[in-house]
Design an enzyme around this catalytic site. Structure first.
Site, short mmCIF file in Angstrom:
data_model
loop_
_atom_site.label_atom_id
_atom_site.label_comp_id
_atom_site.label_asym_id
_atom_site.label_seq_id
_atom_site.Cartn_x
_atom_site.Cartn_y
_atom_site.Cartn_z
CG ASP A 125 32.63 35.02 41.84
OD1 ASP A 125 32.80 34.91 43.06
OD2 ASP A 125 32.26 34.07 41.12
CD GLU B 138 36.13 34.61 45.27
OE1 GLU B 138 35.83 33.78 46.14
OE2 GLU B 138 35.64 34.59 44.13
#
Length: 731
Positions: A407, A460
């Site tokens: 993330d 990401e």
């Protein structure tokens, strides 16, 4: 107390033990002396009024004298040789026996110390944390925690009335790790660490950074659970998963928030229902939003504290292991969101852990995320990097996870991320790149590649940082795939527009092909696109209710035929109407509506087509797998392209993104002969108007679009159509 005993136990040591401030309890408690010195035993047992010493056979060999009124006992032992002993405690009429924690040897070995000092203990979770074990024939729990700047660290819990004086730990000074074996404790005990900071301050009780289980929030204690125990049945899956996660494989990911897919399910019930559903829908992988324990449910797991503990909201850790095993048994890969970019400042967590900025930076220009009100790890500190890397490896090793989606990578890569001028500190070269984070990510990705063959990582990452998904050996970051955030942003913007204006924005759909092969991409329609007032995917589509459904069907058709792997957040597959709410189940009752049920059938068919037709996936990450037929018909908002795979028939994809039906629309194709429509998002079974091209289509010898033959097609309204040459792959 006799003067002789008083002489053998310095009062300063007694006072420090009674105050709970002694930093070296093994120098005071347990057996001391021996050899040419008198052998004495010292015990701190404030719960007892008397203490007797028993030998290995259970015979009483001495009664200890009480020093003062606060539970410190001492006495001289017969002989000069150390011996195994137990303690018999008494309080009134009550008698009980215990083993003394201060008679046991160190928990960590010399190799542990060396690897910890080097920051290369890749299996850190096997040594730190709380491990049920047997030491010298006695069952108990071995605790170890890194807190180099603390003056004293103790294990506390109901077993010692949360009294930090009762179980102070031994410090391994060279590496700053505190350790203690507590005999008699069992799996299931709750515990925390009590620390005295470098200035003598008593810190808030801390959860174990390497706890393997934690209480269900809002409770915050760690639970003695040891490494997860599960009789894994997925050896065949692990041995053969590699090809299923490579760039030439069909990868279609169903992103799931475990708490709100269907409310009230534990890990086992989720396995019962989710495995069947994902199998029905044809997805190849499930991606779970963070499972790591997190104190605030509203963070969706993206503010984790327990980086080694599956959240207890859905049951014990073994339940999550069973869920993974069940998914593997069904041939479904498991991706886990992993969050090394930041951590919350909750008092029981990593913030100010030993009274210093142990895990983060003291300077807020480096150590604080304003966007999320969280702390930033100090990636340049080898112990912190080791801790995080071990967390990544833990999920792959102990829970057999197949991939980690990392993330907020962009926030890690740039020192000036979301900061104004003067609010960040340049790197040693004066630049904005976070060199320490870059090195950390490369190390993690290399270690995953080496230690867990077939596993991959996904980033990401929302910027143009180069070579995110290229090997470290080629100066890349080493991720297997990168989320294509630009594609998501541009295409959603297009489908939000009224079709009458789309002819001016054709580039929103075509620009992605300019860079489509610069990385190995995943096309994400994730949870981030259906929260914070954006509305659900169906509500973001332009037009009246019929057009909204038609637009979303066409969008999915475009997405599943566009180069790149696929990711769809739960609910999107049946056109969930309201914005996602983590406190409520998806609106499954919508499947009673034909339009929603049709959307679900379409996504399942798109998955089956994508997986079954090599041209749609084999060269997803290779420019040779894509060819524009016509990207310039902006006036009609029509796009056409070919998907190709060497040795396999191509697929012609045509998108008509206005409500206007086009009859006899001529499109050039690479070969003559028969062609057949294999999927049409406007089909009646999907809720469309059932306009299309039934039966066998015969390519004409008329050259068009620079190709030797052409087809005359009927283009349905707001639809994506897939056409293939007639042959074995299209039967």
């Amino acid at each position: 107390m006799t003067d002789q005993i008083a002489d053998l136990v310095p009062q300063s040591d007694v006072d420090a033990i009674l105050r709970g401030s002694h930093g070296n309890p093994f120098a005071v408690l347990g057996l001391q002396g021996g050899g040419d010195q008198p052998l004495t035993l010292r015990v701190f047992a404030p719960q007892a009024a008397g203490v007797a010493v028993l030998d290995g056979a259970g015979a009483e060999v001495a009664q200890l004298s009480r020093i003062g009124a606060e539970g410190f006992f001492a006495g001289e032992m017969p002989g000069r040789e150390r011996f195994p002993y137990r303690l018999r405690l008494s309080a009134g009429e009550h008698r009980w026996e215990i083993d003394d924690p201060y008679r046991f040897p160190p928990v960590l070995g010399e190799l542990d110390e060396y690897l910890l000092g080097e920051g290369r203990h890749h299996r850190l979770y096997e040594r730190l944390g709380a491990h049920p074990c047997t030491m010298e024939g006695v069952e108990g729990v071995a605790f170890a925690v890194w807190a180099p700047n603390a003056r004293r660290v103790s294990v506390v819990g109901p077993f010692n009335a949360w009294d930090g004086r009762r179980h102070p730990m031994r410090k391994r000074v060279g590496v700053g790790v505190w350790e203690l074996f507590i005999p008699g404790l069992r799996r299931g005990e709750i515990y925390k660490y009590e620390l005295i900071g470098p200035q003598g301050e008593r810190l808030p009780l801390k959860s174990d950074p390497l706890s393997f289980a934690q209480e269900q929030p809002p409770a915050t204690a760690s639970i003695v659970d040891g490494l997860p125990e599960h009789d894994w049945q997925d050896a065949d899956w692990l041995a053969h998963r590699g090809p299923k996660q490579q760039r030439d494989a069909p990868i279609s990911i169903y992103e799931v928030h475990a708490g709100s897919w269907r409310m009230g399910l534990d890990y086992d019930a989720l396995a019962d229902q989710l495995v069947e559903y994902v199998t029905e829908m044809g997805f190849t992988h499930v991606e779970f939003m963070p499972i790591s324990e997190h104190p605030f449910t509203g963070s969706w797991g993206y503010q984790p504290i327990g980086l080694f503990a599956p959240t207890s909201r859905f049951g014990p850790p073994e339940g999550f292991a069973r869920l993974v095993d069940r998914l593997h048994a069904a041939g479904i890969g498991v991706i886990l969101d992993w969050v090394p970019a930041h951590f919350p400042s909750d008092a029981h967590g990593l913030a100010n852990f030993d009274g210093t900025h142990l895990y983060d930076h003291a300077d807020p220009r480096q150590g604080f995320h304003r966007d999320w009100n969280t702390q930033i790890y100090n990636f340049g500190r080898q112990e912190v990097a080791n801790f995080l890397q071990a967390s990544a490896l833990y999920w792959l090793d102990r829970y057999h996870v197949d991939a980690l989606r990392v993330d907020a990578v962009a926030s890690m890569l740039y020192l000036d991320y979301s900061r104004n001028a003067g609010e960040w500190i340049p790197n040693e070269h004066g630049g904005r790149e976070n060199l320490e984070a870059i090195s950390f990510l490369r190390d993690v990705n290399e270690r995953v590649r080496l230690d867990h063959p077939g596993a991959v990582t996904m980033a990401e990452e929302s910027t143009a940082f180069p070579k995110v998904s290229r090997p470290v050996a080629e100066d890349g970051l080493g991720f297997g795939f990168k989320w294509n955030m630009g594609w998501m942003h541009d295409t959603l913007a297009y489908f939000r527009r009224d079709p009458i204006h789309r002819r001016h924005h054709q580039s929103d759909l075509t620009f992605g092909l300019v860079y489509a092969f610069s990385e190995d991409f995943v096309l994400p329609l994730s949870h981030d696109e259906v929260v914070h007032g954006k509305g659900s995917l169906i509500r973001q589509m332009a037009g009246d209710p019929w057009q909204k459904f038609a637009n979303l069907r066409a969008y999915f058709g475009f997405m599943w035929t566009h180069p790149g792997k696929k990711l769809l957040f739960m609910g999107g597959e049946f056109a969930q109407d309201r914005e996602w709410n983590h406190d409520a189940s998806l609106d499954w009752e919508l499947l009673d509506n034909p339009a929603n049920a049709g959307m679900k059938r379409l996504v399942a068919d798109l998955n089956r087509t994508y997986r079954g037709v090599p041209a749609l996936h084999r060269q997803d990450c290779d420019p040779a797998g894509f060819e524009w037929v016509d990207s310039a018909d902006a006036e009609n908002s029509v796009l056409s392209f070919l998907r190709k795979a060497e040795g396999h028939p191509p697929v012609l994809v045509v998108c008509n993104l206005t409500p206007q039906v086009h009859h006899d629309y001529r499109i050039g194709v690479p070969q003559g002969g028969g062609w057949r429509e294999i999927l049409n998002t406007d089909a009646g079974l999907y809720g469309g108007s059932d306009v299309g091209n039934s039966g066998l289509l015969q390519a004409e010898d008329t050259s068009w679009h620079g190709r030797p033959a052409s087809l005359r097609l009927t283009l349905p309204p707001l639809a994506t159509v897939l056409v293939m040459p007639e042959g074995p792959d299209n039967e």
